[in-house]
Scaffold this motif. Structure first.
Motif, short mmCIF file in Angstrom:
data_model
loop_
_atom_site.label_atom_id
_atom_site.label_comp_id
_atom_site.label_asym_id
_atom_site.label_seq_id
_atom_site.Cartn_x
_atom_site.Cartn_y
_atom_site.Cartn_z
N GLY A 484 0.79 -1.11 0.08
CA GLY A 484 -0.15 0.09 0.07
C GLY A 484 0.92 1.31 0.10
O GLY A 484 0.66 2.15 -0.93
N VAL A 485 1.93 1.31 0.95
CA VAL A 485 2.76 2.45 0.81
C VAL A 485 3.27 2.54 -0.55
O VAL A 485 3.39 3.69 -1.15
CB VAL A 485 4.02 2.30 1.83
CG1 VAL A 485 4.91 3.50 1.85
CG2 VAL A 485 3.35 1.94 3.15
N SER A 486 3.77 1.63 -1.11
CA SER A 486 4.53 1.68 -2.45
C SER A 486 3.42 2.06 -3.35
O SER A 486 3.87 2.93 -4.31
CB SER A 486 5.01 0.34 -2.85
OG SER A 486 5.33 0.11 -4.17
N PHE A 487 2.10 1.44 -3.54
CA PHE A 487 1.30 1.94 -4.40
C PHE A 487 0.93 3.47 -4.28
O PHE A 487 0.63 4.20 -5.58
CB PHE A 487 -0.32 1.13 -4.06
CG PHE A 487 -1.34 1.39 -5.18
CD1 PHE A 487 -1.03 1.00 -6.45
CD2 PHE A 487 -1.99 2.34 -4.81
CE1 PHE A 487 -2.23 1.24 -7.33
CE2 PHE A 487 -3.08 2.83 -5.78
CZ PHE A 487 -3.05 2.21 -7.13
N TYR A 488 0.70 4.04 -3.19
CA TYR A 488 0.34 5.36 -2.87
C TYR A 488 1.57 6.31 -2.87
O TYR A 488 1.29 7.63 -2.84
CB TYR A 488 -0.47 5.54 -1.65
CG TYR A 488 -1.89 5.10 -1.83
CD1 TYR A 488 -2.68 5.26 -2.94
CD2 TYR A 488 -2.05 4.18 -0.89
CE1 TYR A 488 -3.91 4.77 -2.73
CE2 TYR A 488 -3.42 3.59 -0.84
CZ TYR A 488 -4.29 3.81 -1.82
OH TYR A 488 -5.79 3.34 -1.95
N THR A 489 2.72 5.94 -3.49
CA THR A 489 3.78 6.84 -3.44
C THR A 489 4.54 6.51 -4.69
O THR A 489 4.59 5.51 -5.10
CB THR A 489 4.77 6.63 -2.39
OG1 THR A 489 5.16 5.60 -2.00
CG2 THR A 489 4.12 7.16 -0.83
N ARG A 490 5.48 7.51 -5.16
CA ARG A 490 6.18 7.54 -6.35
C ARG A 490 7.81 7.68 -5.77
O ARG A 490 8.10 8.34 -4.95
CB ARG A 490 5.98 8.32 -7.22
CG ARG A 490 6.37 8.22 -8.66
CD ARG A 490 5.58 9.43 -9.57
NE ARG A 490 4.52 8.86 -9.92
CZ ARG A 490 3.23 9.61 -10.18
NH1 ARG A 490 3.61 11.18 -10.01
NH2 ARG A 490 2.10 9.66 -10.47
N LEU A 491 8.55 6.65 -6.27
CA LEU A 491 10.03 6.58 -5.70
C LEU A 491 10.96 7.60 -6.51
O LEU A 491 10.69 7.58 -7.69
CB LEU A 491 10.46 5.21 -5.82
CG LEU A 491 11.96 4.96 -5.27
CD1 LEU A 491 12.19 5.17 -3.90
CD2 LEU A 491 12.41 3.69 -5.74
N LYS A 492 11.83 8.36 -5.63
CA LYS A 492 12.71 9.07 -6.40
C LYS A 492 13.94 8.99 -5.83
O LYS A 492 13.96 8.78 -4.59
CB LYS A 492 12.16 10.64 -6.22
CG LYS A 492 12.87 11.50 -6.80
CD LYS A 492 12.32 13.02 -6.34
CE LYS A 492 11.43 13.35 -7.30
NZ LYS A 492 10.80 14.72 -7.03
N VAL A 493 14.92 9.06 -6.58
CA VAL A 493 16.29 8.48 -6.11
C VAL A 493 17.24 9.83 -6.37
O VAL A 493 17.14 10.29 -7.50
CB VAL A 493 16.89 7.21 -6.58
CG1 VAL A 493 18.44 7.12 -5.99
CG2 VAL A 493 16.04 6.20 -6.39
N ILE A 494 17.78 10.31 -5.23
CA ILE A 494 18.55 11.49 -5.42
C ILE A 494 20.14 11.34 -5.24
O ILE A 494 20.49 10.89 -4.04
CB ILE A 494 18.20 12.62 -4.30
CG1 ILE A 494 16.71 12.98 -4.55
CG2 ILE A 494 18.85 13.74 -4.28
CD1 ILE A 494 15.82 13.61 -3.37
N THR A 495 20.66 11.83 -6.24
CA THR A 495 22.12 11.71 -6.00
C THR A 495 22.83 12.77 -5.80
O THR A 495 22.44 14.00 -6.69
CB THR A 495 22.71 10.88 -7.38
OG1 THR A 495 21.85 9.75 -7.43
CG2 THR A 495 24.20 10.70 -7.42
N SER A 496 23.64 13.04 -5.04
CA SER A 496 24.28 14.52 -4.74
C SER A 496 25.62 14.42 -4.34
O SER A 496 26.20 13.44 -3.75
CB SER A 496 23.35 15.04 -3.58
OG SER A 496 23.57 14.27 -2.45
#
Ligand code: NAD
Length: 514
Positions: A484-496
């Motif tokens: 459910g958490v995965s369904f209602y969110t979109r993953l973003k990966v930040i490289t800094s």
């Protein structure tokens, strides 16, 4: 928006003596529908208890606009603040649990104890969502390359919609909206038109909990209102729970219009009983899971697969229990099973029983009732048991969704597995046995989303996820839990990379979340 106007909040309560006119709930307030709606009936009497509007396109637009207007700000609100609202909502649902249960019973027909159980499982889902700061905690990697760090963040989708069935008018929506909202989305609920009132109380409780207006909306309506939401360009994701043909369609249309879709469908749940099982315990489990809520649960057991010599004594034990069940209205504290939801459901179930008799199945307990157990009508079918059912017969092949249990006799364990594998549904399946090896093989070999071992209704608690296989679910991710958490969110990966990350300034304060 047509015909906007205020409706007193008291009108949604189960204590009303006259039918109430339900409103939509848009932007934090009741909004009267423009069109005359549908009658909502008390299934125990057939009396009209409410009238619900049928949302038209302009009302769907209004709900999406109201939700979109506030979603971004909510998505940027700190997790600590969101959790405060979730905890307050949990407390309010808990405080009002008796009234919520009565509201469910009056329009669904299930007995009060069953409705209380539904509220308890709804609370379970809210409690999971209260942990949103922890649930959204992402992973990080320091020094993936020299001076380079990575971290994951999960961001909300935007405006998301839930379309839900009649059989759990509070719990199934609560698989969705607490987590969706906690994750930073705005939510539009299209509840079943057969028992919509409890959703209005839930909307009021969200407001009382401090949820900003517009983040939780209720649009009443039928297939047209649901289809308009599935089609709407402003809706980013749809969670659907209902029958398989509609789930399949919602998934197809939602995907074509670019949405994320999870669509949970119907079921035909098998309970396998091996000869070494405790047959009394198995019969208790079969009768409870088949006839609870008049069989109108997605995880109801509708098929007992009796293996070898277990069959004859098991059928006798189940029949004795089926005959002893007290059927009555939710207002009868002794009643164990209520009516089915509507006249159409009753007629469909009675037709299925008649068809099975004609097809040659052995009718052991006949639930067709000549008279209602309560005065004044209602939609009644009693516990029904068929023995020696063949897989080709419609009473086995179709989802009946009523208090009808069929027994299929098979010679051995392998034949039981084969039967389940061949069935198009894959919501849940159980085995009753004292043999750990057989149970282990069953767990591994059965293609279903939820498996019970000496447990008849294996619907997982909210920190595990739930969703069927095969024709019981369309889409990749189940409801609640990590899925459910995965369904209602979109993953973003930040490289800094920061050449100079030295902090400046003196701050002796103890850091606190805000
Ligand atoms: P249903 O499919 O008739 O209706 C479900 C919802 O879909 C309602 O809100 C309805 O208004 C809406 N709807 C109806 N036609 C539609 C269409 N063409 N397009 C879009 N939306 C439409 O189901 P129901 O009779 O309310 O509920 C019983 C069914 O739900 C059973 O099949 C049961 O197995 C299933 N169910 C499954 C689960 C699960 O977890 N898999 C849980 C509960 C119920």
């Amino acid at each position: 928006m047509s015909g906007a106007g205020e409706t007193p909040v008291e009108s949604h309560r189960a204590t009303d003596s006259a039918p109430c006119e339900l409103a939509h709930w848009i932007g934090g307030r009741p909004v009267r529908g423009g069109e005359p709606g549908v009658d909502v009936l008390d299934p125990a009497t057939g009396a009209v208890v409410a009238r619900a509007p049928l949302a038209v396109a302009s009302e769907v637009d209004a709900a999406v606009d109201a939700a979109a207007a506030v979603q971004r700000g909510w998505g940027e609100t700190s997790l600590a603040r969101r959790a405060v609202v979730l905890f307050a909502f949990r407390e309010l649902v808990n405080t009002n649990r008796e009234e919520l249960a009565a509201t469910i019973s009056r329009e669904h027909g299930k007995v009060l104890g069953d409705a209380r159980g539904e509220v308890a499982r709804g609370l379970d889902a809210i409690e999971f969502a209260c942990g949103i700061p922890h649930l959204l905690r992402g992973g990080a990697t320091a020094q993936a390359s020299t001076g380079i760090d990575l971290r994951d963040v999960r961001q909300p989708l935007g405006v998301v919609a839930g379309i839900t069935p009649f059989n759990f008018p509070l719990m199934v929506p609560m698989w969705m909206h607490p987590l969706a909202i906690a994750a930073g989305n705005a939510f539009i609920l299209k509840p079943s038109e057969q028992d919509p009132s409890v959703s209005m109380r839930v909307a009021e409780l969200w407001r009382q909990a401090g949820l900003p207006d517009g983040l939780f909306n209720v649009l009443h309506g039928d297939a047209d209102a649901a289809a308009a939401l599935v089609d709407h360009r402003g809706v980013a994701a749809v969670s659907f729970v209902g029958s398989t043909p509609v789930a399949r369609r919602v998934h197809e249309v939602g995907r074509i219009t670019g949405k994320r879709v999870q669509a949970l469908g119907g079921a035909k749940n098998h309970l396998v009983v091996l000869p070494d099982a405790d047959l009394e315990q198995a019969a208790d489990a079969a009768a409870s899971a088949a006839y609870g809520s008049a069989g109108q649960r997605c995880m109801a057991v509708s098929v007992v697969v009796a293996v070898g010599e277990a069959a004859t004594p098991l059928v006798a034990e189940i029949a004795a229990r089926a005959r002893a069940i007290r059927v009555g209205p939710w207002t009868d504290p002794e009643a164990e099973m209520g009516p089915v939801v509507s006249a159409a459901a009753r007629d469909r179930i009675v037709r299925a029983i008649e068809g099975a008799v004609v097809a040659g199945a052995d009718l052991v307990v006949d639930g067709r009732m000549s008279a209602a157990p309560a005065d004044g009508g209602g939609f009644w079918v009693g516990p029904t048991l068929f023995d020696r059912v063949e897989p080709e017969q419609a009473i086995y092949a179709e989802e009946i969704f009523g208090p009808v249990l069929v027994v299929v006799r098979v010679a051995g364990f392998d034949a039981a597995l084969e039967l389940i594998r061949a069935n198009p549904y894959g919501n849940g399946a159980s085995i009753f046995t004292a043999d750990g090896g057989a149970a282990r093989e069953f767990e591994s070999a059965v293609p279903a989303g939820a498996i019970g071992v000496n447990v008849p209704i294996p619907i997982p608690v909210s920190y595990h996820s739930f969703g069927g296989w095969k024709d019981s679910m369309f889409g990749e991710q189940g409801v609640y839990g990590d899925a459910g958490v995965s369904f209602y969110t979109r993953l973003k990966v930040i490289t800094s990379r920061w050449p100079d990350s030295a902090r400046r300034g003196v701050d002796l304060g103890f850091p606190a979340s805000e």
